[in-house]
Structures are given as structure tokens and as C-alpha cells.
Design an enzyme around this catalytic site. Structure first.
Site, short mmCIF file in Angstrom:
data_model
loop_
_atom_site.label_atom_id
_atom_site.label_comp_id
_atom_site.label_asym_id
_atom_site.label_seq_id
_atom_site.Cartn_x
_atom_site.Cartn_y
_atom_site.Cartn_z
N SER A 204 0.74 -1.31 -0.05
CA SER A 204 -0.07 0.06 0.08
C SER A 204 0.93 1.17 0.08
O SER A 204 1.70 1.42 -0.73
CB SER A 204 -0.99 -0.03 1.25
N ASP A 279 -14.43 -20.75 -10.91
CA ASP A 279 -14.06 -21.11 -9.64
C ASP A 279 -14.46 -19.85 -8.78
O ASP A 279 -14.21 -19.53 -7.62
CB ASP A 279 -12.49 -21.22 -9.62
N ASP A 415 -8.53 -5.66 -5.69
CA ASP A 415 -8.28 -4.46 -4.78
C ASP A 415 -9.18 -3.25 -4.80
O ASP A 415 -9.45 -2.75 -5.93
CB ASP A 415 -6.86 -4.08 -5.04
N HIS A 454 -7.05 -5.80 -0.96
CA HIS A 454 -6.25 -5.00 -0.64
C HIS A 454 -5.02 -5.51 0.38
O HIS A 454 -5.19 -5.64 1.26
CB HIS A 454 -6.60 -3.46 -0.20
CA LIG Z 1 -12.61 -18.31 -12.84
#
Ligand SMILES: [Ca+2]
Length: 525
Positions: A204, A279, A415, A454
């Protein structure tokens, strides 16, 4: 020692993982006896350094460290969990004053025994003016000498900068560099030798500091980890306020939690399978062309549709408008990040640091409000007033590469606080500037983490060990062709996946479990 990163072809991934699971890592000092202190810890109190005052130097016995201000049963119990396993160390505190208005606090922690011969500096977050003891503890527990700074002010606000241009410079880059100089001097004085290797580790704001070091002080570190770098500091500030401004006044345009979940579900549904594996994670959000208009209500608003102004809010969050002066896109967020959004758009931290940036640093007007924000003009002014002080946008990393420096960057594609597209944009700008993609690849690798938030968290695998990969690269010349990330649910690892150096992606080989990294290869898209 680990050989996980010695493989150069993607097909070796399965073998590498098998080998990695069966070997033990970490040999302090490369197998040699660990260096021992040459003087007593207390001796460091009389260390004389330019514009530096050593305020204390004292031994902290194993497991006894309590961070300043921690009191009460709960805080002390938390301290025991974080610091209880630490070995004994020499704790040096110093105040640095490179300018007459500077007041930079620094700590250096030096292991009494079993020093691995190396130095690891740790980074900060947001406008944080505090020493990161927990990050120092992580470094110390791996045998490192470590240091951290409060960046020259106290507290997590930018008000320190009002009328204090030298303190802004300290926060922007000077405190970190001066800390590094001091830490190396303390290490040398204590052990009577230089650190064998020096590393930076931050995420960050700590990623911004990482980039600043690579750009401005290419000789400070042999290896640098830049997590979710906030290196377009003013751009991020402007991007968050651009969305917050209309939402502050128009409640109907806000996306409350249920609508954020609605958009998230639709975005995942639209793009999940595009990467070859269904997924629940979008591995290549740059290729995801999800249009929130598919959710637009055909009649009255319900829980399962968006009004046209809400559709517009989603589009703003996904968009990357250009800085009209430079033409450089001020990057937005991606499909997949929606669960990290707030009623006012970006995260609360993104919005508050954005407001503080313009209020205290760009306009020097403590009364300035988000309602006054004008993207077209203010994004330009913010960058010009900053004048490369907080921003770390210089794409010329050639001096760092030329002296052998290695840079590992990582960023979660989901993020919601610092745009992941800023990381890919910067990587491409470095390649353009250096002019040789292979040369950049030999010194700088960016690992984008699908579904990660993040600096961690999120729906995708987000636990990994960048430091071991960087050590292997710097110390053995073994570049990380992939880094295995894992995901834990209820304390159990339920998925592993290789993170690949951008622009490569993890591609399923077509056989075996999609929850196991060995069934993926890294491949350019
Ligand atoms: Ca995927």
C-alpha cells in the site's frame, strides 16, 4: 534451502511443488556461523551520525516487547501473541532531522544472536505516522535486522503537511531513505560488518515507498517488495473523490450492500469462466467486458435490479478517465472488487486519504470539501503541486536494474482501495522506458493475484511468501517464474494457485484438481 524457484519452464511446476513440499528452508548466514555483536547494545547510544540523535539503545529480552501505549488486558494479550515469540534484540530509537522542520522517528531492531546477516526495512500505510512494530517483528523473527519510521509525523492524517513543506518531503521519500542510512550505520556499528543483503518490504503506502526507493535511491536495497503500490498517490486520491462527489449528494445513486452483492454476483457470472476455470474468481479482469446495464431495472426498482443512476455509478467505479494534461489514465477498479466498495464508492480509506490529499496538500485549505472537486482541473493540479514528492511515477528503473536490484511487486485484481490497473500500467511504462521487455523481466516481476483484495484477503488465494522468492532471486540468482498462493477457509488450505509474472497468467492444464497449483502453468495471454 528451497529450490522452488529454480525452474525456468512452466511444465516443471508440478515437480517444483513436490520438491518444495519435501525440503526445509532457511539457513542463517548461508550456512556460516551467524555474526555476533561487536559492541554492547548500550554502546549504540553514543553512536554519532549526521543530523541524527540516538534517543535510546537497550536490550529487549526474548518475548518481553510491549509496544508503546499498549495497556489493558486485551492489548497486552494481543502484544503477547504478536511479540511473545521474538528473540532478544537490541532496540535502537533515533530522531532524524535532515531539515530544520524535520522530526523523523526511527527504530532499528538488531538480533542479539542468530542474525542472518541481512537487513529488512518495512513500510507504512496510508498517511500513517507511526512505527510499524508488528512488521519489524515479522522481519526479526526471520533473523533480520529491521527498521521502521513514523515518516516524520504522528497520526494518520495529512494535516501535518499544512504549512510544512519539508515534512511533506519527509513523508514523500526522505524519511525512508534517511532511515535506511541510519539503520545500515547502526548495523555496522553493532556487528562491525555491513548487511550482506538489504531488502525493502511494504504494501500500500509501503508499496509507494518501495517504488520511491527503487526510483530515487537505486543503491539503498538489493531487493524490493512493492505490494499494491500506491505510487499514483494523487491519481488514486482523485479517482476516489470523482466517485464520492455525486454519491455524497445523491443518495439514489449509491449502491448499498445488497446492490454491491448483486453487481458482484453478476460480474463473476459474466466473466468467471473466461479464464478457463469456473471457480468464482475472474483471473483476467482486464478482459472482462461485463456491462452493468444488464442489471438495469425494466420497471420499478427492486432488490434485483439497478436504476440507471446506479448503473452509472458502477460504470464510474470501473472506468479509467485520463488526466487531461498528461493523457495518462487514472485507473479505476475491476469487476470482482464490488464487495470491497462502500456506500460512497471506493473504500473509506481511499476516500479519506483522497480528501486529505486535496485539502491539506494540493489546495492547503482545511475547509475544502469533496463537493468542490473538479476532476478535469484538480487531477492536473494535484499532480503538479505534488511535483513527484509523494507520487512515485518515474518509469526509469534502469539505474536500479543496472546495479543488480530485483523488484517483486504484487497486487490483488479485486483491490477496492488502490487500483490494480495502476500496477499493470506502471509495469508497461517501465518496459516502454527501459525499452527491453526481457531486461525488465530479468529485474522486475509483477504478480497479479486474482480475487485478492487490498494487500490480502478476498475470494482468491491471497497467502504467499514473496520474501523467500526475493531472497532466492537476489542471493542465488533464481528468478521467481511463479509464486504459489494459497487460500484458507476455517484454518484449512482449500486452494493453491500459481501467481504468474505479468503479463503471464495461470492457465489450467486441463487435468487434475483446479484447487491445486500443480495443475496450472504460467503462460502469456
Ligand atoms: Ca475463473
Amino acid at each position: 534451502m528451497t529450490r522452488l524457484y529454480t525452474f525456468t519452464t512452466a511444465v516443471s511446476l508440478a515437480t517444483a511443488l513436490t520438491v518444495a513440499a519435501t525440503v526445509t528452508t532457511i539457513t542463517a548466514g548461508g550456512g556460516q556461523a551467524a555474526p555476533v555483536p561487536a559492541v554492547s547494545c548500550a554502546n549504540l547510544a553514543s553512536l554519532t551520525l549526521s543530523k541524527t540523535t540516538i534517543t535510546s539503545a537497550e536490550v529487549v529480552e526474548a518475548g518481553t516487547f510491549i509496544p508503546p501505549g499498549a495497556s489493558g488486558d486485551r492489548a497486552l494479550a494481543a502484544a503477547a501473541r504478536t511479540y511473545g515469540g521474538l528473540p532478544a534484540f537490541c532496540r535502537v530509537a533515533a530522531t532524524l532531522a535532515p531539515s530544520s522542520d524535520s522530526d523523523i522517528k526511527v527504530e532499528v531492531w538488531l538480533p542479539l544472536a542468530d542474525w542472518n546477516g541481512k537487513y529488512q526495512a518495512v513500510g507504512n500505510g496510508a498517511f500513517t505516522g507511526s512505527i510499524r512494530h508488528n512488521s519489524m517483528a515479522a522481519a526479526l523473527s526471520r533473523g533480520y535486522a529491521s527498521s521502521s519510521t513514523d515518516t516524520g509525523h504522528e497520526g494518520n492524517t495529512a494535516s501535518f503537511g499544512l504549512g510544512h513543506p519539508e515534512k511533506v518531503i519527509d513523508f514523500g521519500w526522505r524519511s525512508v531513505h534517511e532511515m535506511t542510512v541510519t539503520a545500515k550505520a547502526a548495523i555496522h556499528a553493532y556487528y562491525d560488518q555491513e548487511p550482506r543483503y538489504s531488502y525493502w518490504n511494504g504494501c500500500s503506502a509501503g508499496g509507494r515507498q518501495a517504488m520511491k526507493e527503487a526510483q530515487r535511491f537505486p543503491e539503498d536495497f538489493d531487493g524490493i517488495i512493492a505490494g499494491a503500490p500506491g505510487n499514483d498517490w494523487t491519481g488514486r486520491a482523485g479517482a476516489s473523490l470523482r466517485v464520492a462527489k455525486p454519491l455524497e449528494t445523491d443518495e439514489a445513486a449509491r449502491l448499498l450492500a445488497d446492490k454491491r452483492q448483486l453487481v458482484h454476483t453478476a460480474a463473476i457470472q459474466a466473466c468467471d469462466a473466461q479464464d478457463g476455470v469456473t471457480d468464482g474468481v475472474v483471473s483476467d479482469p482486464e478482459a472482462c467486458s461485463f456491462d452493468p446495464a444488464v442489471l438495469q431495472c425494466s420497471g420499478a426498482e427492486t432488490d434485483s435490479c439497478l436504476t440507471s443512476v446506479q448503473v452509472n455509478t458502477v460504470r464510474m467505479l470501473y472506468s479509467s478517465p485520463e488526466n487531461p494534461r498528461s493523457g495518462r489514465p487514472i485507473t479505476g477498479l475491476f469487476p470482482g472488487s464490488e464487495l470491497g466498495w462502500t456506500d460512497l464508492g471506493w473504500t473509506q480509506s481511499a476516500r479519506s486519504t483522497g480528501l486529505e490529499q486535496f485539502r491539506y496538500l494540493t489546495f492547503a485549505d482545511p475547509e475544502w470539501t469533496v463537493a468542490q472537486f473538479n476532476f478535469e482541473t484538480d487531477i492536473v493540479q494535484a499532480e503538479e503541486v505534488d511535483n513527484d514528492t509523494l507520487n512515485a511515477l518515474d518509469p526509469n528503473l534502469a539505474p536500479f536494474f543496472d546495479q543488480g536490484g530485483k523488484l517483486i511487486s504484487y497486487h490483488g485484481w479485486s483491490d477496492p482501495q488502490i487500483s490494480p490497473a495502476n500496477a499493470t500500467q506502471y509495469y508497461r511504462r517501465v518496459v516502454e522506458t527501459v525499452g527491453d521487455a526481457e531486461q525488465v523481466h530479468d529485474s522486475y516481476r509483477l504478480f497479479m493475484a486474482p480475487g485478492m483484495g487490498h494487500c490480502g484477503g478476498g475470494e482468491g488465494p491471497s497467502r504467499f511468501d514473496m520474501l523467500t522468492a526475493l531472497e532466492a532471486w537476489v542471493e542465488e540468482g533464481t528468478a521467481p517464474d511463479f509464486i504459489v498462493a494459497s487460500r484458507e477457509q476455517d484454518g484449512v488450505v482449500d486452494r493453491t494457485r500459481p501467481l504468474c509474472p505479468y503479463p503471464q497468467q495461470a492457465v489450467y492444464t486441463g487435468s487434475g484438481s483446479t484447487d491445486e497449483a500443480e495443475n496450472f502453468v504460467c503462460r502469456a495471454r
